[in-house]
Enzyme design. Structure first.
Site, PDB file in Angstrom:
ATOM      1  N   HIS A  43      31.298  20.011 -19.785  1.00 22.98           N
ATOM      2  CA  HIS A  43      31.804  19.075 -18.312  1.00 22.98           C
ATOM      3  C   HIS A  43      30.574  18.652 -17.876  1.00 22.98           C
ATOM      4  O   HIS A  43      29.377  19.331 -17.912  1.00 22.98           O
ATOM      5  CB  HIS A  43      32.329  20.284 -17.602  1.00 22.98           C
ATOM      6  N   GLY A  54      35.851  14.019  -8.348  1.00 26.21           N
ATOM      7  CA  GLY A  54      35.687  14.538  -6.979  1.00 26.21           C
ATOM      8  C   GLY A  54      35.231  13.502  -5.994  1.00 26.21           C
ATOM      9  O   GLY A  54      35.144  13.879  -4.689  1.00 26.21           O
ATOM     10  N   SER A 113      39.319  12.423 -10.203  1.00 28.09           N
ATOM     11  CA  SER A 113      40.285  12.104  -8.783  1.00 28.09           C
ATOM     12  C   SER A 113      41.666  11.703  -9.195  1.00 28.09           C
ATOM     13  O   SER A 113      42.255  10.900  -8.565  1.00 28.09           O
ATOM     14  CB  SER A 113      39.478  10.955  -8.223  1.00 28.09           C
ATOM     15  N   ASN A 147      41.538  22.203 -14.096  1.00 28.18           N
ATOM     16  CA  ASN A 147      40.040  22.823 -14.193  1.00 28.18           C
ATOM     17  C   ASN A 147      39.969  23.150 -12.684  1.00 28.18           C
ATOM     18  O   ASN A 147      39.475  22.685 -11.912  1.00 28.18           O
ATOM     19  CB  ASN A 147      39.368  21.701 -14.428  1.00 28.18           C
ATOM     20  N   GLU A 181      35.858  11.593 -18.750  1.00 23.21           N
ATOM     21  CA  GLU A 181      35.707  11.752 -17.150  1.00 23.21           C
ATOM     22  C   GLU A 181      34.601  10.926 -16.779  1.00 23.21           C
ATOM     23  O   GLU A 181      33.473  11.383 -16.740  1.00 23.21           O
ATOM     24  CB  GLU A 181      35.665  13.356 -16.874  1.00 23.21           C
ATOM     25  N   LYS A 196      37.255  25.001 -11.640  1.00 25.30           N
ATOM     26  CA  LYS A 196      35.876  25.131 -11.526  1.00 25.30           C
ATOM     27  C   LYS A 196      35.537  26.454 -10.590  1.00 25.30           C
ATOM     28  O   LYS A 196      36.186  27.490 -11.193  1.00 25.30           O
ATOM     29  CB  LYS A 196      35.589  23.936 -10.427  1.00 25.30           C
ATOM     30  N   GLU A 207      29.505  18.579 -14.985  1.00 22.88           N
ATOM     31  CA  GLU A 207      28.670  19.323 -14.061  1.00 22.88           C
ATOM     32  C   GLU A 207      27.785  20.289 -14.741  1.00 22.88           C
ATOM     33  O   GLU A 207      26.989  21.051 -14.022  1.00 22.88           O
ATOM     34  CB  GLU A 207      29.916  20.097 -13.092  1.00 22.88           C
TER      35      GLU A 207
HETATM   36  P1  PGA Z   1      38.637  15.930  -9.792  1.00 20.70           P
HETATM   37  O1  PGA Z   1      37.775  16.884 -10.977  1.00 20.70           O
HETATM   38  O2  PGA Z   1      40.123  15.921 -10.462  1.00 20.70           O
HETATM   39  O3  PGA Z   1      38.564  16.978  -8.809  1.00 20.70           O
HETATM   40  O4  PGA Z   1      37.969  14.744  -9.510  1.00 20.70           O
HETATM   41  C1  PGA Z   1      38.103  16.458 -12.530  1.00 20.70           C
HETATM   42  C2  PGA Z   1      37.094  17.410 -13.187  1.00 20.70           C
HETATM   43  O5  PGA Z   1      35.901  17.392 -12.863  1.00 20.70           O
HETATM   44  O6  PGA Z   1      37.366  17.858 -14.199  1.00 20.70           O
END
Ligand code: PGA
Length: 256
Positions: free
Chosen positions: A95, A175, A216, A9, A169, A11, A97
């Protein structure tokens, strides 16, 4: 167990042609030599057509990071299912976010519409679910995750539910550098994610659906997750933005 799936991803990163191409040129050949792992790269919309052209028929599949459920109309700034259908095979939906700020275009009902629309044009959804830190502390993880899964998949045909990819997730792990433990992720996936699929579609479909862990994930911890019986792969953010992504996929392959 099915072939593990590792989805990148990106982003809102690497959305300019030269940066996207720069990474893809570094990773495509090494990734192509790794056996037994399915890789999906989900870049920003701006470079999806370019990467579709450059990769062509390739072991690296492509995915979008979102789409609207409607096929056309007055939806300024949105991208429709059939606009994506010729460009990629997967689409990330719901997602956290996006859920956090998307209002009625990212609530459970909207995400359900998006899943149905994705299947309508032959895209495989990667639907994201997961509890916030507060919900976790309140002991609500199982309720939250079950409800997100059942509302996202409501009304699908059993064969569609079977083909869904569900990414568990935990919001607090994304993150943050603080992943869930592999054992905890496996427990929630078995109990709450597959449990909710089983309630709606039966045990056989619940076992067949692919469920990823995200939050993460790094080259150093990925193998602990994919070694778990109920975890079929990972959705990777930060660690998918550089050549260490190849290392991460190698670790999955080596552990099989
Ligand atoms: P990350 O993000 O691996 O940077 O924690 C995962 C995601 O948001 O899909």
């Amino acid at each position: 167990m099915s072939r593990p799936l590792i989805a990148a991803n990106w982003k809102m990163h690497l959305g300019r042609a030269e940066e996207a191409l720069g990474l893809v040129r570094r990773i495509r050949h090494p990734l192509g030599r790794i056996d037994g792992v399915e890789v999906v790269v989900c870049p920003p919309f701006t470079v999806l057509p370019l990467l579709a052209e450059v990769l062509g028929p390739s072991p690296i599949a492509l995915g979008a990071q979102n789409m609207h459920w409607a096929e056309r109309g007055a939806h300024t700034g949105e991208v429709s299912p059939s606009m994506l259908a010729g460009l990629c095979q997967y689409v990330i939906l719901g997602h956290s976010e996006r859920r956090a700020t998307g209002g009625s275009t990212e609530d459970d009902a909207a995400i359900n519409r998006k899943l149905k629309a994705a299947f309508g044009v032959g895209l495989i959804p990667i639907v994201c679910v997961g509890e916030s830190g507060e919900q976790r502390e309140a002991g609500a993880t199982d309720d939250v995750v079950r409800s997100q899964v059942s509302l996202a998949l409501a009304g699908l045909e059993p064969d569609q539910a079977r083909r869904c990819v569900i990414a568990y997730e935990p919001v607090w792990a994304i993150g943050s550098g603080r992943p869930a433990t592999a054992a905890e992720a496996n427990r929630i996936i078995a109990l709450s994610v597959r449990g909710a699929v089983a309630e709606g579609f039966g045990e056989e479909v619940a076992q067949a659906a692919r469920v990823l862990y995200g939050g993460s994930v790094l080259p150093d911890n990925i193998a602990a997750f994919t070694a778990m019986p109920d975890i079929d792969g990972a959705l990777v953010g930060g660690a998918s933005l550089g050549p260490e992504f190849v290392e991460l996929v190698l670790r999955v392959s080596a552990e099989r």
